[in-house]
Enzyme design. Structure first.
Site, PDB file in Angstrom:
ATOM      1  N   ASP A 184     -65.897  77.004  46.814  1.00 34.17           N
ATOM      2  CA  ASP A 184     -66.486  75.913  47.578  1.00 34.17           C
ATOM      3  C   ASP A 184     -66.453  74.653  46.727  1.00 34.17           C
ATOM      4  OD1 ASP A 184     -68.167  74.924  49.934  1.00 34.17           O
ATOM      5  OD2 ASP A 184     -69.476  74.448  48.227  1.00 34.17           O
ATOM      6  N   GLU A 268     -61.370  75.892  51.629  1.00 39.31           N
ATOM      7  CA  GLU A 268     -61.463  75.235  52.922  1.00 39.31           C
ATOM      8  C   GLU A 268     -60.400  74.155  53.059  1.00 39.31           C
ATOM      9  OE1 GLU A 268     -65.749  74.915  54.862  1.00 39.31           O
ATOM     10  OE2 GLU A 268     -65.816  74.308  52.762  1.00 39.31           O
ATOM     11  N   CYS A 321     -75.347  82.223  57.252  1.00 38.14           N
ATOM     12  CA  CYS A 321     -76.012  83.075  56.271  1.00 38.14           C
ATOM     13  C   CYS A 321     -75.026  84.139  55.790  1.00 38.14           C
ATOM     14  CB  CYS A 321     -77.255  83.728  56.874  1.00 38.14           C
ATOM     15  SG  CYS A 321     -78.097  84.867  55.747  1.00 38.14           S
ATOM     16  N   CYS A 324     -76.738  87.983  56.848  1.00 41.83           N
ATOM     17  CA  CYS A 324     -76.852  88.475  58.228  1.00 41.83           C
ATOM     18  C   CYS A 324     -75.892  87.795  59.189  1.00 41.83           C
ATOM     19  CB  CYS A 324     -78.288  88.304  58.724  1.00 41.83           C
ATOM     20  SG  CYS A 324     -78.817  86.579  58.876  1.00 41.83           S
ATOM     21  N   CYS A 340     -82.469  81.241  55.107  1.00 41.97           N
ATOM     22  CA  CYS A 340     -82.232  81.843  56.420  1.00 41.97           C
ATOM     23  C   CYS A 340     -83.556  82.257  57.037  1.00 41.97           C
ATOM     24  CB  CYS A 340     -81.294  83.048  56.285  1.00 41.97           C
ATOM     25  SG  CYS A 340     -80.911  83.850  57.855  1.00 41.97           S
ATOM     26  N   CYS A 343     -83.387  86.418  58.228  1.00 44.76           N
ATOM     27  CA  CYS A 343     -83.538  87.543  57.304  1.00 44.76           C
ATOM     28  C   CYS A 343     -84.218  87.142  55.994  1.00 44.76           C
ATOM     29  CB  CYS A 343     -82.181  88.168  57.000  1.00 44.76           C
ATOM     30  SG  CYS A 343     -81.056  87.058  56.121  1.00 44.76           S
ATOM     31  N   ASP A 350     -74.154  75.941  47.821  1.00 49.06           N
ATOM     32  CA  ASP A 350     -72.729  76.066  47.518  1.00 49.06           C
ATOM     33  C   ASP A 350     -72.323  77.516  47.297  1.00 49.06           C
ATOM     34  OD1 ASP A 350     -72.574  73.318  47.674  1.00 49.06           O
ATOM     35  OD2 ASP A 350     -72.866  73.023  45.519  1.00 49.06           O
TER      36      ASP A 350
END
Length: 385
Positions: A184, A268, A321, A324, A340, A343, A350
């Site tokens: 990332d 990405e 997340c 989950c 999150c 969960c 990052d």
């Protein structure tokens, strides 16, 4: 595979003069060819009934020999291949413009991006290289063995001359310590890996911005084209080169580490041009060099036998997340910790994005059964830490 090799030259004062003459002839040929082709395009657009004609690089060189060389005797002081390659590069630039890959070529200015290309009788020694019309030129480092380049490109940055050429190199397969890794990219830190490692950026422009601003301010009071003005311009050019070299060195070390030690690298598809349009982020984005990172990673993955996977730019890596799979509706840039609500999972923003990228690139990835931690060698306790 073919790789580029670039090193710094150590020319004498006489050779520096010859190199500057070659760069000047190449620049003059480029500007003359650009002026001629722009006039032809203007004539074709104003006369739609006339037959369209656009000269090729060969046509431009024939016109150059017939019209320009007899009027400029200094063309004969340099190698004939310098203007030839300049017109070839101009023809290629127009093709990129017509196919809407890039914009129109621009006129070149003396002292800015001076470069030229030579071919012919080129020989490579231990720490020197023989160039046409210039002779043997020493280099600051040892050159590769058993290499005979067909052509070389010589460029100048500030007051330093560099030479580059292509050479063949075999693929070097290494033992990968990690099978799949997500990377990332960011502004706060250059790269965060799904393994938990964080690589800070060089941020060379940010560190040297005050010094650069001071030199530019002092240069305002100099008389243009005076000796003091030229000295100040050289100091500014050297500082710009230092900023670029620090950034390039940081990216070279990072991309080499990723390609050598990881089998599959997932990044990405960042919209760098869109990020640069944001005036609040443009300076920080340019200081990191995201496009250069991807360019280097592409050819180094081929060199070391690893695989590069580019995930779609709309993939919600930061909002999802990694435990989950719940996707947040909104996540501001100021939120550096991902929490999150589904969960109660919490980790660095990052790192969470890097874990999602690693899952997206792994072969065992399944959107309904999200188990990202085993693919990267981390458990939930490691992620929480």
């Amino acid at each position: 595979m073919l790789l580029g090799f670039k090193t710094e030259l150590h020319p004498t004062n006489q050779q520096k003069t010859l190199l500057a003459k070659h760069a000047g002839v190449a620049r003059h040929a480029w500007n003359w060819g650009l002026w001629l082709t722009k006039n032809i395009l203007k004539h074709n657009s104003s006369n739609p009934d006339s037959q369209l004609f656009f000269p090729t690089a060969i046509d431009l060189h024939k016109l150059l020999v017939a019209m320009v060389k007899p009027l400029n005797s200094w063309y004969y002081e340099v190698s004939k291949t310098a203007p030839q390659y300049a017109l070839r590069h101009l023809s290629l630039a127009w093709k990129r413009c017509f196919t809407k890959v890039s914009g129109q070529p621009r006129f070149k200015k003396k002292g800015r991006d001076d470069s030229f290309t030579l071919d012919g009788s080129i020989s490579v020694g231990f720490n020197r290289i023989k160039l046409p019309r210039i002779g043997w030129v020493k280099t600051f480092e040892i050159l590769p063995d058993n290499v005979t380049p067909k052509s070389v490109t010589i460029s100048r940055k500030a007051d330093r001359w560099f030479i580059s050429f292509k050479m063949e190199k075999e693929t070097q397969i290494t033992d990968f310590s990690v099978d799949v890794v997500g990377v990332d990219l960011g502004i706060k830190s250059l790269a965060t890996l799904s393994t938990g490692k964080v690589f800070p950026g060089g941020k060379s422009y940010r560190k040297l911005e005050a010094k650069l601003s001071r030199l530019q301010y002092l240069n305002r009071h100099q008389v243009k084209f005076s000796n003091n003005w030229k000295k100040a311009q050289l100091k500014i050019a050297r500082l710009h080169t230092k900023v670029a070299d620090i950034r390039k060195d940081t990216l070279q070390k990072l991309t080499t580490y990723l390609a050598k030690n990881h089998g599959i690298i997932v990044i990405e598809d960042l919209n760098v041009s869109g990020m640069m349009s944001n005036h609040k982020l443009a300076k920080a984005v340019a200081d990191m060099g995201f496009y250069e990172f991807r360019r280097q990673l592409q050819y180094k993955c081929q060199l070391y036998g690893s695989k590069l996977i580019v995930v779609d730019r709309w993939f919600p890596s930061s909002k999802t997340c990694s435990r989950c799979g719940q996707i947040k509706e909104s996540l501001s840039l100021s939120e550096r910790v991902f929490n999150c609500e589904h969960c109660n999972f919490s980790c660095d923003r990052d790192l969470n994005a890097a874990l999602n990228l690693a899952m997206a690139g792994s072969e065992s990835y399944a959107p309904l059964t999200r188990t990202p931690v085993t693919a990267c060698g981390l458990d939930n306790a490691d992620v929480a830490r």
